[in-house]
Design an enzyme around this catalytic site. Sequence first.
Site, PDB file in Angstrom:
ATOM      1  CD  GLU A 132       1.590  -0.302  -1.097  1.00 56.12           C
ATOM      2  OE1 GLU A 132       0.455  -0.609  -1.208  1.00 56.12           O
ATOM      3  OE2 GLU A 132       2.209  -0.208  -0.116  1.00 56.12           O
ATOM      4  CG  ASP A 167      -4.634   5.505  -0.884  1.00 52.25           C
ATOM      5  OD1 ASP A 167      -3.714   5.867  -1.174  1.00 52.25           O
ATOM      6  OD2 ASP A 167      -4.982   5.873   0.066  1.00 52.25           O
ATOM      7  CG  ASP A 217      -3.999   2.185   2.008  1.00 50.18           C
ATOM      8  OD1 ASP A 217      -3.057   1.967   1.605  1.00 50.18           O
ATOM      9  OD2 ASP A 217      -4.365   3.021   2.830  1.00 50.18           O
ATOM     10  CG  HIS A 220      -5.633   4.404   5.897  1.00 47.68           C
ATOM     11  ND1 HIS A 220      -4.407   4.496   5.615  1.00 47.68           N
ATOM     12  CD2 HIS A 220      -6.046   5.477   6.735  1.00 47.68           C
ATOM     13  CE1 HIS A 220      -3.911   5.285   6.500  1.00 47.68           C
ATOM     14  NE2 HIS A 220      -4.953   5.805   7.273  1.00 47.68           N
TER      15      HIS A 220
END
Length: 961
Positions: A767, A799, A729, A936
């Site tokens: 990303e 994610d 993530d 995350h």
Amino acid sequence: MPTLLLWGRERHHHLFTLCGVPGPLPFRSIRFRTAMTGRARVHARGRRRDTPPSEPAQPEAVRGRPMPPVPRTDPPLSFADLVRRGTAAAQQPRQIQPRLQSLTGVRHVAEAGPPAGAEATSRPSGSSLHGILQARMLEQLPFPSPGNLPDPRIEPGSPALAEELQQASGSQGSLLRKRRDVGRDFQDFVVNTRQNLVHVRESTKGTEGSPVMLLSNHVRLKSHSQRHLYKYNVIYTPDIEDGSKREALLSELEKLLGNRCIYDGNSLLLPHSLGETKKEVVSKLKNEPVKITFELSRELQTTSPDCLRYYNILFRRMLQKMDLDQIGRNYYNKNKKTEFNEYRLEIWPGYVTSILPYETGLTLCADVSHKLLRMETAYDLISHTREKARGEDAKEKILRKLVGSSVLTKYNNRTYRVDDIIWEMSPSSTFTKSDGSEISFVDYYKERYGTVVTTLNQPLLITKGKWKKSRQDTPHQPIMLVPELCHLTGLTDDMRKDSRMMGDLSTHTRMDPDRRQHKLLTFMDSLRKNNAVQKELRDWNLELEEGFLSLSGRTLQDVRIRQGRRVFDNHKADWSRNTREVPLLRAVSLDHWLIVYTKGNYETALTLQQNLQRVTPRMGITVRNAKLLEAADTVQSYIRTLEKHASQKTQMVLCLLPTDNKEIYDGIKRYLCINYPIPSQCVLKRTLDRPKTPVTIATKIALQMNCKLGGALWKVDIGLQNAMFIGIDCFHDIERRRKSVAGFVASIDPDLTRWFSECIIQQSGQELVKGLTTCLYTALKLWCEQNSSPPHSVIVYRDGVGDGQLQALIDQEVKQMETYLENAYRGQKVRLTFIVVKKRINTRFFIEKDGGRLNNPSPGTVIDLKVTRTEWYDFFIVSQSVREGTGTVTPTHYNVIHDTLYLSPDAVQGLTYRLCHMYYNFSGIIRVPAPCHYAHKLAYLVGQSLHQQPHGSLSKSLFYL
């Protein structure tokens, strides 16, 4: 039981070890490695392809490199320091070059622009203001990281550097033109990932579980016409950058285009043909001729995916005709706002809508949304802060409160994020319009919006404009705003601590399924009764069906939790009581540890120690007396105390904090995660002061500390032997525009009780992750050390990736991992499955109970038909439990984009659901698989608090819980 009883940041900042790319020049190897084929790499190593290595092959970026030294941890620069640096840079331009060279690829920032909606860029006259703005708007990362090392291929002052800087500082106009040229060939399509998955070409539907009938928030959108639609690319000569002017020119061509057309800024959708594949017309803009060329792009079916964005534009147009105001992507009804005068807040009700293609055809997905506004402007906050400063640095306090906050300008219903404050300017300052005339901000707002600015001695706010993941390489035109016209949105930290206020707000914003469905039915009814909306639908031969889409789902069996010799079966998504009453799966004794407290809190610290020693024996944990140390409530005092008393024997440091001061929390975490790596636990004093919960709080703290020391709480039967699970993530600090952090967490034992964590610091907004092979290499090496043989399969949960990034994800991240696994284990086939996880979705599912009342589906409910895509191997899972009357559960969407393990629908759905039980910071089921959530939390802590890679010695423990 409270879900988490520790300090807020301790709950949310789950640190993971950053993926430090070993070697002094890591980017040279990583950048060129992908250009070398697998066979060429084997030849370069001098090893035959058919020789199976005893451990995973080491990436070229790592082989033979020493581990990097521990980076320094200077305190973050204050904003005043950044401003001074910017001023110095403006006065001494020769000193800028090394910094720009070390930030290769950083955009050259244009000068501050005019207020939102102005026609041209402002250029305030005066001293070094432009230099200050340029330095302020450059991305600032106060800590050194591999992400801002100089490119080893470019020497300072070289022609290559000059060319790179020149390209980076190109005009925004040319970039916009370039983007529009690219947009002319843009085609909406869904990446067909299912076509390469031979085992699910026939069906992606599972069969396991108990059938259940569900209701969704989707409405079918039918088309009554088989006629074609026509898409035309629109080209302006000379080019016009202002979108409103381009649209105004088209509105003058009604005789040619008719009154039914949808324009997206680059292309036009018409229900009829213009008769020619290329048609040119000449119009006028301010008495200057403009040639408009219409080029036929393609003929489309009314249900074609290429029509989707036009239909969404059409629907937004219909919402505007219902007197709803667009704020961001959603629409709100300010006429039905609810005011909370006691808290100086107001809530606007609204809706979020989207039209997308699913198995049943096109559907409209609608959900309820709320916009929270404060009855306070940015100028009010500036004035109140100045009054309360009392000789302290008022500007610093104002900056801390405003920078990063979101504001709404009601004159155009747009939201902006405040990036800076320019004290040298005021509403009386002027800027130059496109026609060359000078105008002040006061006069501009009066002429353009009819808005009067009453206070002239206020500074101006600066925003970079909207930040998007897909456009992080596009220069942002800074916009200046008048604080008096900027209404604050969202809640402050102090507001969130007010439980009474939060309770009052939640009664309006937190809706159970029955109330949510009633709101949506009212919305759909108003759509059908609005004549203007119905005319728009008829003009395009579209119709919304009656009622919401119903479908069948399946509820999977409860997952068995194994803790030592005990098995918890009927736990109803919460096994917290069972956890604290029996020995843990792997308990770690706490023999040498410190408790650091502030003045006056000795009794609290001692009571906490006693409570820990009271609850841990049943869990199999031995907790000896800690060394209790007093420190002042400053970062420096905490660090001095730790430097004096911490040693190599110290297993854990527990800091008892009197307040939730982020600066102190970040300073402690930086020191104990980077300089002197020791697992740490921060606890707020007010958490321990809560009555009737000391045992619960002590139990939660004991469980967290056991995990950070390498212990394990429980396990589940995953159902897949010898498999490594990876979570990835990214965290993007959109408030401060710092670097992005990618988190990588991998299991290194078959039971998923031991984890390896790394992270990669990347450019802001990036990303897709480029350094996965280094992380994967280390994870596989640790797996082999633990299990003596490599895993049979690697399953990745990714994610944070949008639908538009799927092809890039396949080409980059999936390709990186697949190629590495092929080369690392040439005699053995390590299979790879890659699953994209999406949490931020608007789809909702409801179940009808006796009496017709709607409720949330049970945990383990799977949906894999009707609202899934034919081009994807995808499904939804409702994994977590929501108490009745407290809100509507949000499902999670999963999309299998790569699968050489050939997992059946039942296998991948059951596997995913079981992984949602393996998150050790909550004795219950969470929304996403545990490795995904670990990644995350790790990325969040590094991005919010550390800003650089933690020490490698912490990488094999869950020190970020």
